[in-house]
Design a protein around this motif. Structure first.
Motif, PDB file in Angstrom:
ATOM      1  N   GLY A 196       3.596  -1.477  -4.615  1.00 56.74           N
ATOM      2  CA  GLY A 196       4.134  -2.723  -4.592  1.00 56.74           C
ATOM      3  C   GLY A 196       5.003  -2.196  -5.459  1.00 56.74           C
ATOM      4  N   VAL A 197       6.223  -1.289  -4.895  1.00 58.06           N
ATOM      5  CA  VAL A 197       7.940  -1.216  -4.453  1.00 58.06           C
ATOM      6  C   VAL A 197       8.840  -1.825  -3.933  1.00 58.06           C
ATOM      7  N   SER A 198       9.223  -2.380  -3.657  1.00 62.95           N
ATOM      8  CA  SER A 198      10.701  -2.908  -3.274  1.00 62.95           C
ATOM      9  C   SER A 198      12.000  -2.347  -3.490  1.00 62.95           C
ATOM     10  N   LEU A 199      12.568  -1.671  -2.682  1.00 65.88           N
ATOM     11  CA  LEU A 199      14.080  -0.618  -3.094  1.00 65.88           C
ATOM     12  C   LEU A 199      14.711  -0.839  -1.594  1.00 65.88           C
ATOM     13  N   ILE A 200      16.176  -0.563  -1.836  1.00 62.87           N
ATOM     14  CA  ILE A 200      16.385  -0.430  -0.904  1.00 62.87           C
ATOM     15  C   ILE A 200      17.455   0.792  -0.440  1.00 62.87           C
ATOM     16  N   GLU A 201      16.397   1.331   0.786  1.00 59.28           N
ATOM     17  CA  GLU A 201      17.191   2.679   1.347  1.00 59.28           C
ATOM     18  C   GLU A 201      18.201   2.892   2.173  1.00 59.28           C
ATOM     19  N   GLU A 230       0.777  -1.277  -0.012  1.00 59.67           N
ATOM     20  CA  GLU A 230      -0.041  -0.287   0.172  1.00 59.67           C
ATOM     21  C   GLU A 230       0.818   0.993  -0.019  1.00 59.67           C
ATOM     22  N   LYS A 231       0.393   2.419   0.159  1.00 62.05           N
ATOM     23  CA  LYS A 231       0.666   3.562  -0.375  1.00 62.05           C
ATOM     24  C   LYS A 231       1.776   3.597   1.290  1.00 62.05           C
ATOM     25  N   LEU A 232       2.885   4.690   1.319  1.00 59.38           N
ATOM     26  CA  LEU A 232       3.059   4.421   2.778  1.00 59.38           C
ATOM     27  C   LEU A 232       2.443   6.190   2.998  1.00 59.38           C
ATOM     28  N   SER A 233       2.281   6.995   3.892  1.00 59.93           N
ATOM     29  CA  SER A 233       2.553   8.139   4.275  1.00 59.93           C
ATOM     30  C   SER A 233       2.851   9.084   3.216  1.00 59.93           C
ATOM     31  N   VAL A 234       2.127  10.708   3.231  1.00 57.19           N
ATOM     32  CA  VAL A 234       3.162  11.530   2.682  1.00 57.19           C
ATOM     33  C   VAL A 234       3.776  12.177   4.121  1.00 57.19           C
ATOM     34  N   GLN A 235       5.296  12.085   3.688  1.00 55.75           N
ATOM     35  CA  GLN A 235       6.178  12.693   5.412  1.00 55.75           C
ATOM     36  C   GLN A 235       6.911  13.370   4.158  1.00 55.75           C
ATOM     37  N   VAL A 236       7.819  14.206   5.200  1.00 55.11           N
ATOM     38  CA  VAL A 236       9.067  14.626   5.134  1.00 55.11           C
ATOM     39  C   VAL A 236       9.981  14.569   6.397  1.00 55.11           C
ATOM     40  N   HIS A 237      11.710  14.814   6.098  1.00 59.84           N
ATOM     41  CA  HIS A 237      12.087  14.860   7.309  1.00 59.84           C
ATOM     42  C   HIS A 237      12.779  16.121   7.322  1.00 59.84           C
ATOM     43  N   PRO A 238      13.566  16.877   8.840  1.00 60.86           N
ATOM     44  CA  PRO A 238      14.198  17.920   8.737  1.00 60.86           C
ATOM     45  C   PRO A 238      15.458  17.778   8.351  1.00 60.86           C
ATOM     46  N   THR A 239      16.228  19.120   8.695  1.00 62.20           N
ATOM     47  CA  THR A 239      17.580  18.408   8.108  1.00 62.20           C
ATOM     48  C   THR A 239      18.030  19.017  10.283  1.00 62.20           C
ATOM     49  N   ASP A 240      19.322  18.190  10.330  1.00 64.84           N
ATOM     50  CA  ASP A 240      20.025  18.431  11.077  1.00 64.84           C
ATOM     51  C   ASP A 240      19.593  19.483  12.199  1.00 64.84           C
ATOM     52  N   ALA A 241      20.172  21.287  11.537  1.00 61.72           N
ATOM     53  CA  ALA A 241      19.540  22.095  12.099  1.00 61.72           C
ATOM     54  C   ALA A 241      17.993  22.282  12.520  1.00 61.72           C
ATOM     55  N   GLN A 242      17.707  21.841  11.801  1.00 62.00           N
ATOM     56  CA  GLN A 242      16.215  22.301  12.039  1.00 62.00           C
ATOM     57  C   GLN A 242      15.820  21.169  13.221  1.00 62.00           C
ATOM     58  N   ALA A 243      15.952  20.318  13.308  1.00 63.03           N
ATOM     59  CA  ALA A 243      16.000  18.990  14.403  1.00 63.03           C
ATOM     60  C   ALA A 243      16.390  19.211  15.662  1.00 63.03           C
ATOM     61  N   LYS A 244      18.116  20.357  15.519  1.00 63.73           N
ATOM     62  CA  LYS A 244      18.440  20.649  16.882  1.00 63.73           C
ATOM     63  C   LYS A 244      17.673  21.406  17.028  1.00 63.73           C
ATOM     64  N   ALA A 245      16.983  22.545  16.719  1.00 61.90           N
ATOM     65  CA  ALA A 245      16.167  23.855  16.669  1.00 61.90           C
ATOM     66  C   ALA A 245      14.480  23.645  17.334  1.00 61.90           C
ATOM     67  N   ALA A 246      14.074  22.347  16.341  1.00 62.32           N
ATOM     68  CA  ALA A 246      13.092  21.559  17.320  1.00 62.32           C
ATOM     69  C   ALA A 246      13.497  20.930  18.426  1.00 62.32           C
ATOM     70  N   GLY A 247      14.401  20.230  18.999  1.00 61.32           N
ATOM     71  CA  GLY A 247      14.390  20.332  20.669  1.00 61.32           C
ATOM     72  C   GLY A 247      14.072  18.571  20.165  1.00 61.32           C
ATOM     73  N   GLU A 248      14.117  18.218  19.080  1.00 61.87           N
ATOM     74  CA  GLU A 248      14.426  16.936  18.842  1.00 61.87           C
ATOM     75  C   GLU A 248      15.696  15.850  19.235  1.00 61.87           C
ATOM     76  N   THR A 249      15.267  14.583  19.775  1.00 59.51           N
ATOM     77  CA  THR A 249      16.656  13.608  20.441  1.00 59.51           C
ATOM     78  C   THR A 249      17.695  13.332  19.476  1.00 59.51           C
ATOM     79  N   ASP A 250      17.510  13.715  17.977  1.00 57.22           N
ATOM     80  CA  ASP A 250      17.639  12.972  16.975  1.00 57.22           C
ATOM     81  C   ASP A 250      18.177  13.304  16.444  1.00 57.22           C
ATOM     82  N   ASN A 251      19.509  13.301  15.220  1.00 55.06           N
ATOM     83  CA  ASN A 251      19.051  14.103  13.859  1.00 55.06           C
ATOM     84  C   ASN A 251      18.419  14.195  12.334  1.00 55.06           C
ATOM     85  N   GLY A 252      18.651  14.951  11.996  1.00 52.29           N
ATOM     86  CA  GLY A 252      17.771  15.188  10.169  1.00 52.29           C
ATOM     87  C   GLY A 252      17.569  13.847   9.973  1.00 52.29           C
ATOM     88  N   LYS A 253      17.235  13.770   8.646  1.00 49.26           N
ATOM     89  CA  LYS A 253      17.909  12.698   7.601  1.00 49.26           C
ATOM     90  C   LYS A 253      17.704  13.501   6.384  1.00 49.26           C
TER      91      LYS A 253
END
Length: 267
Positions: free
Chosen positions: A141-146, A53-76
């Motif tokens: 219907g997709v198989s991929l390496i990420e 099935e389709k996965l969600s429509v999504q987005v990831h932040p940059t490292d700087a944006q993740a840090k500014a947002a108080g995330e405990t992880d880096n961006g992607k």
């Protein structure tokens, strides 16, 4: 420095029939197979993704944006290499035309955002680089390496009415409402050595046989290797398709002259 442990992750949108050499346990729908990041390459994560099935429509932040947002992880940042498809398989990456955040929010709320994305028909060998801030979705219907930065930050903008949390405020704030740069997607040939990615966070190549001297010099330090056909030897260990391993450098590996493999290193 050896074969990495794997983790099969069940997902409702996963598949019960996986492309070789993988096999889903009876009664399970496997959506992802993760390779645990090794101590010598902790910043990178490799996984296989399988969708029914389709996965969600999504987005990831940059490292700087993740840090500014108080995330405990880096961006992607991440990239995809398509390895198998079913008829009609697509990947949604970027928008048909530039849109502002207000328009994007309204479209995420009423579902129009799905049709605003560019849905690329895909086949095995198609490659996409997905910078942080790029709105995207993997179709059915997709198989991929990420290959990605080792981060678990995902902001969902739209999920087709599924009862999962959305992250509109955080996601819209970091989203670029623009088309994908055409240079970031292409089809790679079935054979030969090809550069896949050379970005801020990682460099990756698909090899046929062993790398030449110049490329080997570029992979002198810790790296990951993903056999695609044939075998790769790491000392006494034999690596086969479906494996991923860490190595201290390219000279620690012996490649099948006719085999295909992916190598990736931190930038």
């Amino acid at each position: 420095m050896s074969k990495l442990p794997t983790r099969a992750v069940e997902k409702p949108w996963g598949k019960d029939v996986l492309p070789a050499p993988f096999a889903a346990p009876a009664g399970q729908r496997i959506g992802e197979i993760w390779f645990e990041p090794p101590a010598d390459v902790p910043s990178l994560l490799v996984k296989y993704i399988f969708t029914s099935e389709k996965l969600s429509v999504q987005v990831h932040p940059t490292d700087a944006q993740a840090k500014a947002a108080g995330e405990t992880d880096n961006g992607k940042e991440e990239c995809w290499l398509v390895i198998a498809t079913e008829p009609g398989a697509t990947l949604g990456v970027g928008f048909h035309e530039a849109i502002d955040h207000e328009t994007m929010r309204a479209a995420a709320l009423d579902g129009r955002i799905e049709d605003m994305l560019v849905w690329y028909p895909v086949q095995p060998g198609d490659f996409f680089y997905i910078p942080a801030n790029t709105v995207h979705a993997i179709g059915a219907g997709v198989s991929l390496i990420e290959i990605q930065q080792n981060s678990d930050i995902t902001y969902r903008l739209y999920d087709y009415g599924r009862p999962r949390e959305l992250h509109l405020d955080a996601g819209i704030a970091v989203s670029r409402g623009e088309p994908l740069d055409p240079s970031l997607h292409r089809h790679i040939p079935d054979r030969g050595t090809v550069e896949l990615a050379s970005g801020k966070y990682f460099t990756a190549h698909r090899l046929e046989g062993a790398p030449d001297a110049a490329l080997a010099a570029d992979y002198a330090g810790p790296l990951l290797v993903i056999p695609r056909s044939g075998e790769v030897r790491l000392g006494d260990e034999v690596l086969k398709p479906g494996d991923c391993a860490s190595a201290p450098g390219i000279d620690a590996l012996t490649f099948d002259p006719e085999g295909l493999s992916i190598i990736v290193r931190p930038a």
